[in-house]
Design a protein around this motif. Structure first.
Motif: not given
Length: 231
Positions: A30-34, A36-37, A43-44, A54
């Motif tokens: 899992t990423t920070i962008q995940d 956010v989405s 936003t990040k 994270k």
């Protein structure tokens, strides 16, 4: 930019989204962008306003997982003082932590603790903190009653805490189902050499069940990662 009037609500949404993704994809994938989405309207920068990384988000999610555990352990200690023996008191404490619902969520998240040493250190610190107020009094009573035979009750406590929470933790020492079951059997044999098996069959089965959750989650996460198109 307008100030967020409800930071607690934003934090709760971030943690809810992160928990969902950690359970679905695993922490490592899992990423920070995940996150956010998943949220859709943050936003990040908004996430980093509340959490530095994270890893910090995982800390907060784990706090939610284990919310109420202290009360469960305290209740087990009260019941343990009313138990007939120190050994039963110790077993009640073991069962209280093993069967706490947050354990299942953590093992489904399946973070690799060797890649997250700060989290591992925090867990070990919490485990060690249980010794003076909970584990040692039960062991000391069991030694006095002759159920546990050792001249080193404090060191015995430290050893079983490390073995139970590190060696028997599949997030640190993964392995096949059979290999892990042998590890649990060996732990029980070690404690029997001191006079008493501190895990009953149900508690031992619970440990193996949690191992299964972690391994299942790890396999699912690896399979999902393999299906992703390579950049």
């Amino acid at each position: 930019m307008a100030r967020n009037k409800y930071p607690e609500e934003t934090i709760a949404r971030i943690l809810a989204a992160a928990q969902h993704l950690f359970l679905e994809k695993g922490y490592e994938h899992t990423t920070i962008q995940d996150i956010v989405s998943e949220l859709g309207d943050l936003t990040k920068g908004a996430i980093y306003h509340h959490f530095k990384s994270k890893e910090d988000i995982l800390y907060a999610v784990m706090d939610q997982f284990y919310e109420g555990e202290d009360e469960v352990v305290r209740k087990a200690e009260v019941e343990g003082r009313q138990a007939s023996t120190g050994l039963e008191r110790l077993k009640l404490l073991m069962r209280a932590t093993l069967f706490f619902p947050g354990q299942e969520k953590l093992f489904r998240t399946a973070p690799d603790l060797l890649k997250n040493p700060h989290i591992l250190a925090g867990m070990l610190e919490n485990n060690q903190a249980m010794i003076p107020g909970y584990v040692f009094p039960a062991v000391e009573q069991a030694v006095q009653e002759g159920d546990i035979v050792t001249d080193y009750p404090l060191e015995y406590c430290e050893a079983i805490i490390v073995l139970a929470n590190v060696w028997l933790n599949p997030l640190i020492f993964p392995g096949s189902r059979d290999a892990f079951a042998r590890r649990v059997d060996c732990f029980r044999e070690i404690t029997r050499h001191f006079g008493a098996d501190i895990l009953d069959d149900e508690a031992a089965a619970r440990i193996c069940y949690l191992h299964g959750l972690a391994e299942e989650s790890r396999a699912e996460n690896e399979a999902a990662q393999a299906r992703q198109p390579k950049s």
